[in-house]
Every structure is written in C-alpha cells, then in structure tokens.
Design an enzyme around this catalytic site. Structure first.
Site, short mmCIF file in Angstrom:
data_model
loop_
_atom_site.label_atom_id
_atom_site.label_comp_id
_atom_site.label_asym_id
_atom_site.label_seq_id
_atom_site.Cartn_x
_atom_site.Cartn_y
_atom_site.Cartn_z
N CYS A 294 43.02 60.29 -1.53
CA CYS A 294 43.61 58.97 -1.73
C CYS A 294 44.50 58.59 -0.55
O CYS A 294 44.68 57.40 -0.25
CB CYS A 294 44.40 58.92 -3.04
SG CYS A 294 45.64 60.23 -3.19
N HIS B 67 49.96 60.85 -5.69
CA HIS B 67 48.81 59.97 -5.49
C HIS B 67 49.24 58.79 -4.61
O HIS B 67 50.39 58.35 -4.65
CB HIS B 67 48.33 59.47 -6.86
CG HIS B 67 47.16 58.53 -6.79
ND1 HIS B 67 45.93 58.93 -6.31
CD2 HIS B 67 47.03 57.23 -7.15
CE1 HIS B 67 45.09 57.89 -6.37
NE2 HIS B 67 45.74 56.86 -6.87
#
Length: 996
Positions: A454, A827
C-alpha cells in the site's frame, strides 16, 4: 352394553349428563363378562378413539380401552393382535379418504397392556419393520413425532442391526423435509416441539448405539450438500447436530474436508446451509460445528469456498443478532467469519450499512444479553478498523455508533486477528483479491495490493494525480533509454485507459524495489518516494535526454530553454533549491551552500516551543465559489531574516523565544508590510479565497503545516557539542544556521517526520499529533538581486532593489495518510485531486477575472480517496477531519502544486509546454495495442467468470428474507414483539422470520 354406550355418546344430552352415564358403563366393565361382550366394547371404543369427530368421543374411547386392557387382559390381548395391528398400519382405519390420524397413538395406548403377553415379541417385530416403512414414506412432522413418542416409550420397537442405521438415516431425511405451514406462534411452538421429539429419538438411539452416529451424519451431509434438491432442506436439521457428541467433531470434520469425492460446489452448499442453522432457536453447539467446519476448510486451503460462503451469508448471520434467542450462537459465527476474513475488507464492508441500526436496537433492548453483545461487537468492529484502515468516509457512521463502547487495546486486537487467520502465509491468499464487478463510479482505477504494498500504491496514485507530471510521462516517446520511466509510463497509461477496476503494479514494483526493503513487509512510503524519484532522475541523466525529444515552447527564451535542457523531468517537476547559511556569532562571517531537493522533511517543534496565533486550515464551507485571482502585488518582497533580528533565535529552550517575523502568519485584514509580512500561511488579505470568511481557528496546541515549515526555516543555534568550525576564526564557535528556499518546485512534496527513534523501547515511535493542512499554502522564496528585475518586470510588480523574499502560492493536490502507530506496520492510503491551472489563459493584465465556464474553481475540484483497489469520491472536509475521527490515521506526505500566476518567476516555473501536454497524450503504438488487448482480455475474463460464478453461486441455498430483520426494525421502532430487537415476548410474524 356396547349399544348403551354408543347411544349415550351419540345422544344430545349435555356432556355432564353423558359423563354420568358413561361412568356407570365403565364401572360395569370392571366386572367379569363374556368374551363376545368384551370384543363388542373393544370394537366400539376403538371406533370412538380412531374416528371420533370430537375430543370428547376420543376420550371416552380411550377410557374404555384402558379399563378393558386392565380388567380383561386376555380378551384385550386376543383383540390387539399382530394381524389387526398390521391392518391398522398398512391400510388405516375408517372410511376411504378419511383414514384416522390416531393409529400410532392407539397402538402406543394398547402396547402397555400386552408387554408381558406371549404375543409381545411378535408385535415388537412387526412394529420394527412398520416404523421403518412409515419413516421411508416421509410422514409429516406430527406423525414423525408420534413415531418418536412410541419408540421412546417402547424402545423394544426400535429397528435393530442394519435396519437401525437405515432407520436413523431415513428419520434424518424426514427432518430435512419438515416445513411449518403456519405462521401462528402456537403452531410454530408445536412444530418446534415435534422436531425436538424426533431429534430426541435419534439422541436416544445414538447413546445406546454409537456406531449409528457416523452413518447418520453422512446422510445428513448428503442432504445438505445436494445440489439437485428441488426443496431447500429444512433448518430443523440443526436439531440433529446438537446431539452429536463434541468429541467426534475433529474426526468428522477431518474426514469431510479430506474427502476427495466431495466437490467444492457440494461443500459450499453444505456449509452455506449449515450457516443458515444459526436461526434455529433450539440448537445447541450449532455454532461450534459451523466454526469447526470453516476451520477445517481453511486447514485444507479451500479459500475460494470460504470466501464465497462468507460473502453470501455474513449479512444473514449478522441480522440474527437482533434476536436474543439465537444471538449467542450467531455472534460466535459472526466473530469467526469476520476475524478470519483478513485478506479483504469485503465481508466487513457488507455489514457497514447495518451496524448503526443494530447498535441502536441493542441499546434500546437494554438487557444483559444485549449489553454483552454490544461490547463484543464493538471489539470486533475495532479489530476490523485496525485490519482494514483507510476508509474514513465509510467508517465515520459506524465509529459514531460505537463511540461510547469500550475500545480494545492493540495487543488484544492483534491476538484476536492472529488466532483466527485462515493461514499464517499471506502469499497463499494473494490470488484472492477483492472482487470488483466494475470500475469505480469515479472513473478512476485502483491498484492491487501485492502484500503490504500500500505504501507504493499510495505514492503511485499521488504521482498519477499530479497531472503535469503524468502528462509528461505519458508523452514520452519510444526508445527513451529509461527503463524505469518506461515502466511508469505503461503503468500510468493503464491507470488512464484500462477497463479493469484495478490493475496489478507487479512489474513496476519489481523494477522500482529498493534493494534493502524486505519482501512482504510494510515499508516507509516517504523512503520509497525518495528512492523512486532519485532513480528516475539518475536514469534520465545517464540515458538519452528526454527534452531532446520534446521541443521547448517558442515562448521561452533561448537562455531559459538551455536552462531546462539541462534539467531532468524530476528536477522540473519536483526539484527545488535551498540555501543553507551559517553565521559565526563571533566574527559574523557567513558561509553558504546551495543544494537541490525534491522534498522537504518537516520535523515537529518541541512541545515547549510557542505556537503562532492561527492555523491555516480552511473549512470548505466557508469558501464561496470564486476564481483564484493573483494578488495585486504578489511579488511583495520581505527582508532577509537576519536584517530584522536583534538577537539570534535559538532552538535551545534556554534562549528567549523570539518570533520569526518573516515566517509568521498574516492575520486576516492585516496590512502587508515588506518587513513583517508573513511568508508561510494563507494570506487572507491578499487571497480572495479567504475574503469570504475568517480563517478557522484550531486549538492553541494544534499544529499546522505552516507551523512545521516555519520551524524548518527558523534559525538553529549551533552550540556546545554542535559548535561550528569557522574558517575565518579557525576554531569552533557558536553559530546560527538558517535555511532559505531559493527556488520553489513545481510540485512541492512535504514529508511530516512522524517517526522518531525511542531509546527507551529501542523502536521507532509515531507522533500522532493532528496537523491541520491548508488547501492553499504560501511559501517564501528568496529572490536574488539579478532575478528581481525579471521577476517583477511588469508595472506595479517592480520590487525594491536588493535581496528579498517573494511569496509563491501552492495548492494542495494529494495527502498520503498513514494509519497505525509504527512505520513497520499499519496501512497507507491517499486523498488526491487533479490540480490544473485555475486561472483562465488570457487573463487580463489588470487582474480582473473574466468568466470562463470551462475552468473549474479551486474548491470545486473533486477529491478522491485511493485505498488500493478501492477508489471513491471524497472531499477536503474528509481530508481535514480524518485524524479527528481516527487518531491513528495521520497525514504523512503532502503534494502541493505551484499556482500559476505573475508571482512566479519563469526560471522557477514548470516547463511552459505543460499546458500543451494537458491535451490528450499520444501514446505510442505498442502501448496502445497492449492496453487494447488487455481490455479485450478483461471482457473475456468477465464473461467466463460470470458463467462460472452463476453455476457456482446457484448451488448456494437461497435465504431471501434475512434483510427483513433490519427493515422491520427500521420501520417499526415501537414493536415490542417477542423476538423483535426491543424485547422478549412475542410477535408471531417476527418469530416466523427468525426460524424460517
């Protein structure tokens, strides 16, 4: 006597009168009488019991039979013979078409009087065969219950040997066909009681003959896994599983999941139907069996089955939390389904619309069960927030609903996620990406997460949304001798033109991978961005110059053209220059060094550093739709930082704090002062965007991006161990160091240094401070004397001679957010918008904007949220508030685009051809063909998947009524029915919805 009894029963006398006369007949029957008279009375009482049209008549028949069985056993035994019973069982009793439903009750009644007779064994043998035959005929639940009652009371009649196994299997087949035809609560309760009797008989048989259990379970699985059944098997089968000893569970599940003869479709059908059993109110241990089978499938890596079943059933399971009677089991299954579904957010996101209503219902119920379930549900939701961060727009309503409930700590969350994962090997789930039926409604394309990538996806999307850079990359020609840039061009082209909802950046990842990164581990997106830009820059320097392929604009002077031919694309788009000056505090000699940068790394001021008075957060709603007009005197020059300071400003807390006057905030309405005007911030007096309302004020302790830039540009005292070696003094001396920006990049990248090393824990910790982000940023650029004339060549813009600062305006275009508390975990996702020139070309020299309907206004430019494969519409409000709602989600890397206007020096602008590049890029032939072929391939894949999925999913048991549970709650908040969300007693409709 039989004639008298019949006449009394058939008479029109009141029942109390009849009862007195019947009493006399029954008393007389206790006396000795001949065999013929006994037979007559037995025939009459049999007729009354089996065909009586009223309950009263059947009661009289029963009483007479019991008297004769007790007082005339020989005659009764002779009457109640094998041949008579066989006739009753096979042919029935009564007129054709109106056969009695009470034959089994009659036989059960009579058996008690012949148990010790010589004919007993013959009767038992007959019944063993006949009950098996009866069960094979699939009797109704009521008749099955009567058989069960008979065999429970007289176990001698239960089939033995192989017939016993067959009997159990056929009885399970009967249960599989049970249906409750009525929606009345009394009828439903009667149905549940009937099912309980039948399953209770199986339990009795299994207790005495454990060898019958496995064949019975095999038959059960055959029923629930069948894809050919016209009727969906009844949920009443759940009552069978509850009596299977739990010690057999491991063996049973292992055999099922390792049986190669069971197809995936059969297994998926079976587990889907088992999950429907959570709505069965009498089931015990059902949740344990469901979870065990799900774990068994995970153990043999049947992930496709688990994914299909979870996505198709999780909403129904969730809806059962409304009902106290099945809540505990449903919650157990829901917890496992969610906590194990860790490769994708799909399952959790299916529940998001329903969570607030369920939480409201459970709060309203106000019971121990509801309170306990709320706490467990909140824990589950926070686990999902932790695992699938990056969806603030979706999560805000859910977070609001559970904000008053306890929040688990991170260790607890990691423990729950760790113990429930399908597999510890993440690469085993790499091929099971979230299903995306079609491209996002935004028209943008997502990037597939290749295993903690990510950080790369967020950076790529931010670079892609930097439209000037994107168009330059897409306009590259073939044979540019830049392999990495070519891969980026292909990736950008697919992001622009692919029909897929999301594409895989695998090829680009392998090419741009920093060699020190650990595969599969989370990385620092800022570190990756620096490495990527440096690689692209170095590659272009050593390869064929791209600007030999792209002609410079004729509007640029030869000097400027020569200036740009010496620059790489990365330098043109992201390159800036900074002058670092160090002044010896003894001799006042100044040494300086200019260096290039592609990003500014902004440290956080120490807590005791005094913050300036305002913040530059600009609430969207306070800004009216206006053109962004260049200020009247945008090249307002301010003095050098050292000219105005009477004493050096030190970062040492002991030094008296003094404002950095050229770097503060301009208050709304404050007159511009060449010596004291602010250089960083949102200039309310000059920028019409601020003219419509005052700046929003953040709390005094809050940070803003201008605060961090001010701190970055403020002087630093070099003393003690950090003393400066002055060449003029030829010794270490106290000194002051200051950084000044001498060339503003076209795209300004700011990295907020949130990760610092903690010597106590020996780990990098994250600074979670909320930093307000201005949508428009004013940056101070130091202008050299020789540049001043060229910068301010036009009329009013002429500046005073001498060195000074000018303000360059920047518009926010991307924000990369890090969710988590460590750089090694968490994330990344990003907010982006496509900033283009917001001032119409051909703007009059007097600065008055002319109408231009084809130009978007700054605050009307749409924001997007990029989170791996998911792309959604967003807003600046969401960008501004994300950390308020989710404290671990903090802005990390910011992209600003220099606003075009007369305040920008030509030497500092991006290439003049940027506007020309904004026309549709002309992709080279190979790239166009590759995209076209891939789009055709994608359509073929979609057609094939649709066919396969239709065949695969058609096997799943249909459960169309689950959503009514939520609709009922929404439409009728005043409902107080038994299984309604509010409470515990009774509406029949809701009860029927629960069981069926």
């Amino acid at each position: 006597m039989d004639k008298i009894l019949e006449a009394v029963v058939m008479s029109s006398y009141p029942n109390n009168v009849k009862q007195g006369l019947v009493r006399r007949v029954i008393e007389a029957a206790k006396q000795p009488m001949d065999s013929e008279q006994c037979w007559s009375m037995l025939e009459l009482s049999t007729k009354l019991y089996l065909t009586g049209d009223t309950k009263y008549k059947r009661e009289i028949g029963k009483e007479v039979l019991e008297v004769y069985g007790h007082y005339h056993p020989e005659e009764f035994e002779e009457f109640f013979n094998v041949r008579f019973l066989l006739s009753l069982l096979q042919e029935g009793y009564g007129p054709l078409g109106k056969r009695s439903h009470y034959v089994l009750d009659y036989i059960q009644l009579g058996l008690q009087f012949v148990l010790e007779s010589p004919s007993a064994n013959s009767i038992f043998s007959l019944l063993r065969i006949e009950v098996l035959r009866k069960v094979c005929e699939r009797p109704s639940p009521k008749q099955c219950a009567k058989i069960s009652k008979l065999l429970t009371q007289h176990p001698q009649c239960i089939p033995t040997g192989k017939h016993q196994v067959l009997f159990c299997q056929q009885l399970i087949r009967c249960i599989g066909q049970f249906q409750c035809v009525s929606e009345g609560e009394e009828d439903i309760m009667e149905f549940l009681e009937q099912v309980n009797k039948v399953s209770g008989l199986l339990q009795r048989i299994w207790r005495t003959q454990t060898s019958a259990i496995l064949p019975s379970l095999k038959e059960l699985f055959t029923i629930i896994s069948s894809t050919e059944e016209q009727e969906v098997p009844s949920n009443a089968l759940a009552s069978v599983v509850q009596f299977v000893p739990l010690e057999l569970m491991d063996g049973v599940i292992r055999n099922l999941t390792n049986d190669d003869s069971i197809t995936d479709v059969q297994m998926m059908t079976a587990i889907g139907r088992m999950i429907d059993w959570v709505s069965w109110p009498l089931g015990k241990n059902i949740d344990k069996w469901i979870i065990a089978l799900l774990k068994g499938l995970a153990a043999v890596k049947k992930f496709s089955i688990l994914i299909e079943v979870t996505l198709s059933k999780i909403e129904k399971v969730f809806s059962k939390l409304l009902y106290p009677i099945v809540r505990e089991g449903a919650l157990s299954v829901l917890q496992y389904m969610l906590l194990s579904f860790q490769h994708s957010h799909e399952a959790f996101h299916l529940l998001l619309p329903h969570i607030p209503r369920l939480v409201a219902s459970l709060k309203k119920e106000d019971s121990n069960s509801a309170t306990s379930s709320l706490e467990q549900l909140a824990e589950l939701i926070h686990c999902m927030f932790f695992r699938f961060s990056g969806f603030p727009d979706l999560y805000e309503p859910v977070l609001e609903a559970v904000k008053a409930l306890p929040i688990p700590n991170e260790d607890r969350i990691k423990h729950l996620l760790g113990q429930n994962a399908w597999t510890s090997q993440k690469n085993e789930l790499a091929c099971f990406y979230p299903r995306l039926a079609s491209k996002s409604e935004t028209g943008k394309i997502g990037l597939i997460n290749l295993g903690n990538t990510c950080y790369m996806n967020s950076i790529i999307q931010s670079l892609f949304m930097a439209s000037d850079f994107r168009h330059s990359v897409l306009n590259l020609t073939e044979g540019n001798s830049q392999p990495l840039m070519t891969k980026l061009q292909w990736l950008f082209a697919f992001l622009e033109h692919s029909q897929r909802p999301a594409i895989s950046p695998e090829s680009f990842l392998s090419a741009s991978w920093p060699p020190w990164f650990t595969p599969g581990a989370q990385q620092d997106c800022s570190e990756y961005l620096k490495y990527l830009l440096d690689r692209l820059h170095e590659e272009e320097k050593t390869g064929k110059r791209i600007y030999q392929k792209l002609k410079e604009s004729s509007l640029m002077s030869q000097a400027v053209e020569h200036h740009y031919l010496n620059k790489t694309l990365i330098e043109k788009m992201f390159g800036g220059k900074m002058m670092t000056k160090i002044r010896c505090l003894k001799c006042l000699n100044v040494s300086s060094r200019e260096e290039a940068f592609t990003d500014l790394s902004l440290a956080f001021p120490p807590p005791d550093r005094r913050m300036r008075g305002s913040t530059s957060v600009l609430p969207v709603e306070e800004i009216g739709p206006q053109f962004i007009e260049p200020p009247e005197n945008p090249s307002q020059l301010t003095g050098s930082p050292w000219i105005q300071r009477k004493a050096p400003m030190a970062r040492d807390p002991a030094a008296p704090p003094m404002p950095v006057e050229t770097l503060g905030f301009q208050e709304p309405g404050e007159a511009a002062n060449p010596l004291s005007g602010d250089a960083v911030g949102v200039d309310a007096a000059k920028d019409p965007l601020l003219a419509s309302g005052e700046q929003a004020r953040a709390p005094k302790d809050s940070r803003s991006v201008p605060d961090l830039i001010n701190y970055f540009l403020s002087p630093e005292r070099l003393t003690a161990e950090n003393k400066y070696h002055c060449e003029k003094c030829a010794s270490l001396q106290d000194a002051e160091k200051v950084a000044e920006l001498t060339e503003g990049p076209h795209y300004l990248i700011l990295t907020l240094l949130r990760f610092s090393f903690d010597p106590r824990t020996m780990k990098r910790k994250k600074i979670l401070d909320n930093v307000s982000i201005p949508v428009v940023l004013k940056l101070p650029i130091l202008v050299a004397p020789e540049e001043t004339e060229e910068v301010c060549r036009r009329g009013k813009d002429r500046a005073a001679p001498g060195s000074g600062f000018m303000s360059v305006m920047y518009d926010l275009c991307s924000v990369v957010v890090h969710s988590g508390i460590s750089s090694e975990s968490g994330h990344y996702y990003c907010y982006s918008r496509e900033c283009t020139d917001t001032i119409p070309h051909g703007q009059p020299r007097d600065g008055v904007p002319k109408p231009a309907s084809d130009k978007q206004l700054d605050f009307e430019i749409q924001w997007y949220l990029f989170n791996d494969t998911r792309v959604s519409f967003s807003s600046f409000e969401s960008v501004s508030n994300v950390t308020s709602f989710f404290p671990k989600d903090t802005a990390y890397v910011l992209f600003y685009r220099q606003r075009p206007g007369r305040q920008s020096c030509p030497l500092h602008e991006a290439p003049a051809e940027a506007s020309r590049l904004h026309s549709e890029p002309s992709l080279h032939k190979d790239l166009m063909e590759a995209i076209s072929k891939d789009n055709i391939l994608y359509l073929q894949e979609q057609e094939k998947e649709a066919r396969n999925r239709a065949a695969y999913i058609s096997a799943l048991p249909k459960s169309p009524l689950w959503w009514r549970d939520f609709d009922r709650d929404k439409d009728d908040d005043s409902s107080s029915g038994g299984c309604s969300p509010a409470a515990g007693g009774g509406g029949s409709g809701s009860f029927h919805g629960l069981v069926f």
